[in-house]
Motif scaffolding. Structure first.
Motif, PDB file in Angstrom:
ATOM      1  N   SER A   1       0.838  -1.203   0.000  1.00  0.00           N
ATOM      2  CA  SER A   1       0.000   0.000   0.000  1.00  0.00           C
ATOM      3  C   SER A   1       0.869   1.247   0.000  1.00  0.00           C
ATOM      4  CB  SER A   1      -0.916   0.009   1.222  1.00  0.00           C
ATOM      5  OG  SER A   1      -1.760  -1.094   1.201  1.00  0.00           O
TER       6      SER A   1
ATOM      7  N   TYR B   1      -3.070   1.473   4.035  1.00  0.00           N
ATOM      8  CA  TYR B   1      -4.292   1.889   3.350  1.00  0.00           C
ATOM      9  C   TYR B   1      -5.476   2.079   4.313  1.00  0.00           C
ATOM     10  CZ  TYR B   1      -8.340   1.873   0.317  1.00  0.00           C
ATOM     11  OH  TYR B   1      -9.521   2.203  -0.284  1.00  0.00           O
TER      12      TYR B   1
ATOM     13  N   SER C   1     -11.585   3.998  -3.190  1.00  0.00           N
ATOM     14  CA  SER C   1     -11.685   4.479  -1.804  1.00  0.00           C
ATOM     15  C   SER C   1     -12.977   5.249  -1.557  1.00  0.00           C
ATOM     16  CB  SER C   1     -10.495   5.391  -1.487  1.00  0.00           C
ATOM     17  OG  SER C   1      -9.294   4.705  -1.729  1.00  0.00           O
TER      18      SER C   1
ATOM     19  N   ARG D   1       2.035   3.478  -3.815  1.00  0.00           N
ATOM     20  CA  ARG D   1       1.704   4.906  -3.922  1.00  0.00           C
ATOM     21  C   ARG D   1       2.973   5.739  -4.094  1.00  0.00           C
ATOM     22  NH1 ARG D   1      -2.330   2.390  -1.689  1.00  0.00           N
ATOM     23  NH2 ARG D   1      -4.453   3.200  -1.884  1.00  0.00           N
TER      24      ARG D   1
ATOM     25  N   THR E   1      -4.740   7.867  -3.817  1.00  0.00           N
ATOM     26  CA  THR E   1      -5.468   6.594  -3.903  1.00  0.00           C
ATOM     27  C   THR E   1      -6.249   6.530  -5.219  1.00  0.00           C
ATOM     28  OG1 THR E   1      -6.902   5.103  -2.651  1.00  0.00           O
ATOM     29  CG2 THR E   1      -7.556   7.417  -2.699  1.00  0.00           C
TER      30      THR E   1
END
Lengths: 428, 296
Positions: A197, A257, A278, A201, A274
Motif C-alpha cells: 500500500s 491503506y 476508496s 503509492r 489513492t
C-alpha cells in the motif's frame, strides 16, 4: 428368477437416479479474490454472483476471500501443493511471478482476439507478459489524489498542478480547528508503511519527478533511476512532507491503506493518494461525506516532471490445470458485461475495463470520478518482472522510512536502494 | 546387520509399537526438515524452476550488506531482552504467588494468566492500537496525566517500535515462565525452608541458597523453550511493524518470510531457515549441557 429380475430393476433404477443427479448437478467454480473481504465490494460482488447463478443454473460460484496483502503469499503456496482454485486474483505487481511459476493460462487460448481488443489496452498490457495475456481485467483503479471539495471551497483553493502548489495547499489545510493549541487536521494522509500500500503509492509519486524505479534502457536492459537527481528529489519531497513541513499526521509509517482511509473518514486529513475504490469505502463509513469528495491527477514536479497514473488493473487468472476453463471464461465475461460493470462501478467506484463502458456517460459524468478519468490519460504500465514486488514492498519503503527516522540521508538511502535494485536485476 | 525377522520377539514388538509414532514424526518433522535443507541448494520457485546452485544461497545470505545478518542481530537483541524480562517477571510473580498467606491468590493467578489465553494475532493488534500515534489509548493516558505534551509516535521511531514489540512479547509470554516456575517452587520440599529458618537464614539467603538451586532445572528448561520460541517468533512483530521502521524490528523470521513470499526466492529463504535451525539447535544444546543427568 423373479428375485433376480427385481434386483436388476432396483439396480437399474439406482443407476438411473444417480446419473440423473449427476447430470443436473451444478459445476462448482472455485474463485479466490481479495475484493470480497472488503465493503461495499462484497455486497456488489455477491449481487453479481447471484445474477450469474440465476442466468447459469449449471454453475455455482464458490468464492474464497483473501486479504490483498496476504494474497501473494497464499497463491504460490497453494500452487506448490497443487491446490489452486480455478480462478484467482492477479495484479500487475505479481503477474511476472505468475508467468515465472507458470500458474496462469494464456487467455489468448480462451478468449477471442476480438473480445480481448475490447479492453482498454493499457489495462490489458498491465496483465500481459511477453505477449501472453495472463489475466482477465476486472476493473481499474487509476491513481490520483482524493480531496475534500468542501474544505477546498472554504479556503478558495483549486486542485494543484505541481507538487509545490500541492504543498501550499497542504500547509493551508493543516490547522488547529478547535483552538485547543494543537493541530487536529492535516493536509495529507501520507502512507509511509512498509508494504504494498505504501510502496505502490510512493512509486507513482516518484515517477512524477521524472525518474523510474525500474525501466528498460535502450539496450533492452533493466536499470533504475532511484539514485538520479530526479529520484533523490522524489525521496526528499516525500519525506519532508513529514519531517520538514509537518503537513501529515504523526506516525506516517504506521499508516497503511486502512489507516489512511480512516483518517479521511474521520475528517482528519484533506487529501490522500489513492484510486476511485476508496470513495465507496469512505462514504459507506461516513455518509456525510457524500458529494464532498473529489479527485485530481497526481501533481508533477516543476522541473522535468510529468503527470503519472498507474491503472492498477485488477484481474483474474485461470488455473492452467483447471478442467473448468469454459465455465471460468463464462463467469469472467459476466463480471465485465455492461450490467455487472456498471453495478460494480456505481457501488464501489472501481472503474470498468471495457473500452465502451469507460466512455459511457455513467462513468464519464460522475463528478467524483472526473479526476480519475482525467488521470487515465496519464496511465503508464509498471514493469512485469517477477522481482518487482520486492522493489515495491521492501526496497523503496525501507528507503523512505530510513530517511524519515533519520537513519540515512536522502543520498545514502537512494544509494542503498540503487544497490539493492541492481543486485536484484543481476540475480534475475 | 540383524533384520527385523531375526530379532527376539519382545524386540520385534518394541519396534512395531513405536512404528506409528516414528512414522508420524518422520512425516511431520523429519521430512519437512530434510526437504527444506534440500531446497536450500536450489534456485527455485518450487514449481517449474529447479536450478541446482550448490552453496550459492548460503554465500549470498552472508555477502555484502546482508539483510539476513542484520536480522539475526535484531533477533538476538529482541530474544535476549524478551527472555530476560520473562525470567525476571515470571520469577518475581511466581515467588509472590507462592506465598502461603497471600490474599486472593487464586484470583491473581487467573488474572496473571490472561495474556497467555489470547492468540498472538489478537495481542499484536490490540497493542498496536493501544500504541497508535493518533488514536492510541497509551498516548491519551500519558497526555491526561501531563507526562507528555505531544503525542509520541511509538511505532514510527526505531527505538519506540523496538520497545513496543518487546513490551508486547513480554506481556504475552511471561505467564508460561510464571506457571513453570510456580510449579517448580511448589515441588521444593518445605523441610528445606524450615531447616534454613532454624539455621537463621534470612529471606535473601533462603532465596539464593535454597529456592534458586532447586529451580535450576525448571529454569533451564523454561529458558530453552522461551528462547527458541521467541527467536523464531513471527506474528507479533509482523502484525505490529512488518519489521520496520526501516529494519528496526526486522527479526529473522520476517526476513525469511519476505525472501520466500515477497521475493519468491524459496532457495535463499530455505538456506536462511537452515541457518536459523542450527542456531536454535545450538542454543538448545548449550542450555542442555548445563543440565546434569540427575536434574533431567
Amino acid at each position: 428368477m423373479k428375485l433376480r429380475s427385481n434386483v436388476k430393476i432396483v439396480l437399474f433404477t439406482l443407476v438411473f437416479v444417480l446419473f440423473s443427479i449427476m447430470s443436473v448437478q451444478a459445476v462448482t467454480l472455485e474463485v479466490m479474490d481479495s475484493v470480497i473481504v472488503e465493503s461495499p465490494e462484497r455486497e456488489a460482488l455477491l449481487q453479481i454472483i447471484e445474477n450469474f447463478e440465476e442466468e447459469n443454473p449449471d454453475i455455482t460460484i464458490d468464492y474464497q476471500g483473501v486479504p490483498m496483502n496476504d494474497a501473494y503469499a497464499q497463491i504460490p503456496t497453494l500452487a506448490t501443493s497443487g491446490a489452486l482454485p480455478d480462478v484467482y486474483l492477479a495484479t500487475l505487481d505479481f503477474i511476472g511471478t505468475f508467468e515465472d511459476m507458470g500458474i496462469a493460462t494464456d487467455l489468448r487460448d480462451v478468449f477471442s482476439q476480438e473480445y480481448l481488443d475490447g479492453f482498454n489496452q493499457n489495462s490489458l498490457s498491465e496483465l500481459t507478459v511477453d505477449g501472453k495475456v495472463l489475466a482477465h481485467p476486472f476493473f481499474v483503479i487509476p491513481m490520483g489524489v482524493l480531496y475534500r471539495i468542501d474544505w477546498f471551497e472554504e479556503k478558495g483553493l483549486t486542485p494543484p498542478e505541481t507538487w509545490e502548489e500541492f504543498l501550499d495547499i497542504a500547509n493551508e489545510l493543516t490547522e488547529d480547528t478547535n483552538g485547543d493549541g494543537s493541530v487536529d487536521r492535516w493536509g495529507f494522509a501520507m502512507l509511509a508503511s512498509r508494504d504494498g500500500s505504501g510502496g505502490s503509492r510512493f512509486i507513482q509519486i516518484f515517477r512524477t519527478f521524472g525518474g523510474y524505479e525500474l525501466r528498460l534502457n535502450d539496450e533492452g536492459e533493466y536499470v533504475t533511476d532511484v539514485n538520479t537527481p530526479q529520484g533523490r528529489n522524489a525521496f526528499e519531497f516525500f519525506t519532508e512532507l513529514n519531517t520538514e513541513h509537518e503537513v501529515v499526521p504523526p506516525g506516517p509509517m504506521e499508516v497503511s491503506y486502512g489507516e489512511a482511509l480512516n483518517l479521511m473518514v474521520t475528517n482528519k486529513t484533506a487529501m490522500m493518494v489513492t484510486g476511485p475504490h476508496s470513495i465507496g469505502g469512505i462514504i459507506e463509513r461516513n455518509p456525510e461525506l457524500d458529494g464532498k469528495i473529489g479527485a485530481f491527477p497526481l501533481p508533477m514536479a516543476q522541473d522535468g516532471g510529468k503527470h503519472i497514473s498507474v491503472l492498477n488493473t485488477y484481474g483474474h487468472a485461470i488455473n492452467p490445470d483447471s478442467d473448468k476453463k469454459e465455465e471460468a471464461a463464462k463467469f469472467l465475461k459476466f463480471l465485465v458485461n455492461d450490467e455487472s460493470a456498471l453495478l460494480w462501478n456505481e457501488m464501489t467506484g472501481r472503474m470498468p475495463t471495457r473500452t465502451g463502458l469507460l466512455q459511457s456517460p455513467e462513468v464519464q459524468d460522475r463528478p467524483d470520478l472526473a479526476g480519475f478519468v482525467e488521470a487515465m490519460d496519464y496511465a503508464e504500465p509498471l514493469p512485469t518482472v517477477s522481482y518487482y514486488s520486492t522493489i515495491m514492498t521492501d526496497i523503496l519503503p525501507s528507503a523512505y522510512q530510513s530517511i524519515i527516522v533519520g537513519q540515512a540521508t536522502v543520498e545514502e538511502a537512494a544509494e542503498r536502494a540503487e544497490e539493492r535494485i541492481i543486485s536484484l536485476i543481476e540475480e534475475n | 546387520m540383524k533384520s527385523l525377522f531375526s530379532l527376539k520377539t519382545e524386540h520385534k514388538y518394541g519396534y512395531i509399537f513405536i512404528l506409528p509414532v516414528a512414522a508420524v514424526l518422520g512425516i511431520l518433522i523429519i521430512y519437512p526438515l530434510l526437504y527444506g535443507f534440500y531446497i536450500s541448494f536450489f534456485q527455485t520457485n518450487l514449481i517449474n524452476r529447479w536450478n541446482f546452485v550448490e552453496l550459492e544461497n548460503y554465500i549470498n545470505i552472508f555477502s555484502g550488506n546482508s539483510e539476513f545478518v542484520n536480522s539475526i542481530f535484531v533477533s538476538i537483541k529482541f530474544t535476549s531482552v524478551v527472555v530476560l524480562s520473562h525470567l525476571v517477571l515470571g520469577l518475581l510473580l511466581a515467588v509472590i504467588l507462592n506465598k502461603k498467606n497471600l490474599p486472593f491468590k487464586e484470583l491473581f493467578r487467573s488474572i496473571l494468566m490472561i495474556p497467555w489465553f489470547f492468540p498472538e494475532v489478537v495481542v499484536a493488534l490490540l497493542w498496536r492500537w493501544i500504541f497508535n500515534s493518533m488514536y492510541g489509548v497509551f498516548n491519551y493516558l500519558l497526555m491526561n496525566l501531563n507526562i507528555i505534551e505531544d503525542k509520541i509516535t511509538w511505532l514510527s521511531s526505531m527505538r519506540g517500535a523496538f520497545f513496543v514489540v518487546v513490551f508486547t512479547a513480554v506481556w504475552k509470554g511471561y505467564p508460561l515462565i510464571l506457571v513453570m516456575i510456580l510449579a517448580g517452587l511448589q515441588s521444593i520440599p518445605e523441610e528445606l525452608y524450615e531447616v534454613a529458618k532454624i539455621d537463621g537464614a534470612n529471606s535473601f539467603q533462603t532465596f539464593f541458597y535454597i529456592t534458586l538451586p532447586n529451580l535450576r532445572s525448571v529454569l533451564l528448561v523454561s529458558l530453552i523453550l522461551d528462547t527458541v520460541w521467541w527467536f523464531k517468533n513471527f506474528p507479533i512483530v509482523w502484525l505490529m511493524t512488518r519489521g520496520g521502521p526501516v529494519n528496526a524490528t526486522n527479526v529473522v523470521s520476517i526476513d525469511i518470510y519476505q525472501t520466500a513470499f515477497q521475493s519468491f526466492n524459496f532457495g535463499k529463504a530455505s538456506a536462511s531457515a537452515v541457518i536459523v535451525f542450527f542456531i536454535c539447535l545450538g542454543i538448545a544444546m548449550i542450555y542442555k549441557s548445563m543440565i546434569t543427568e540427575e536434574e533431567m
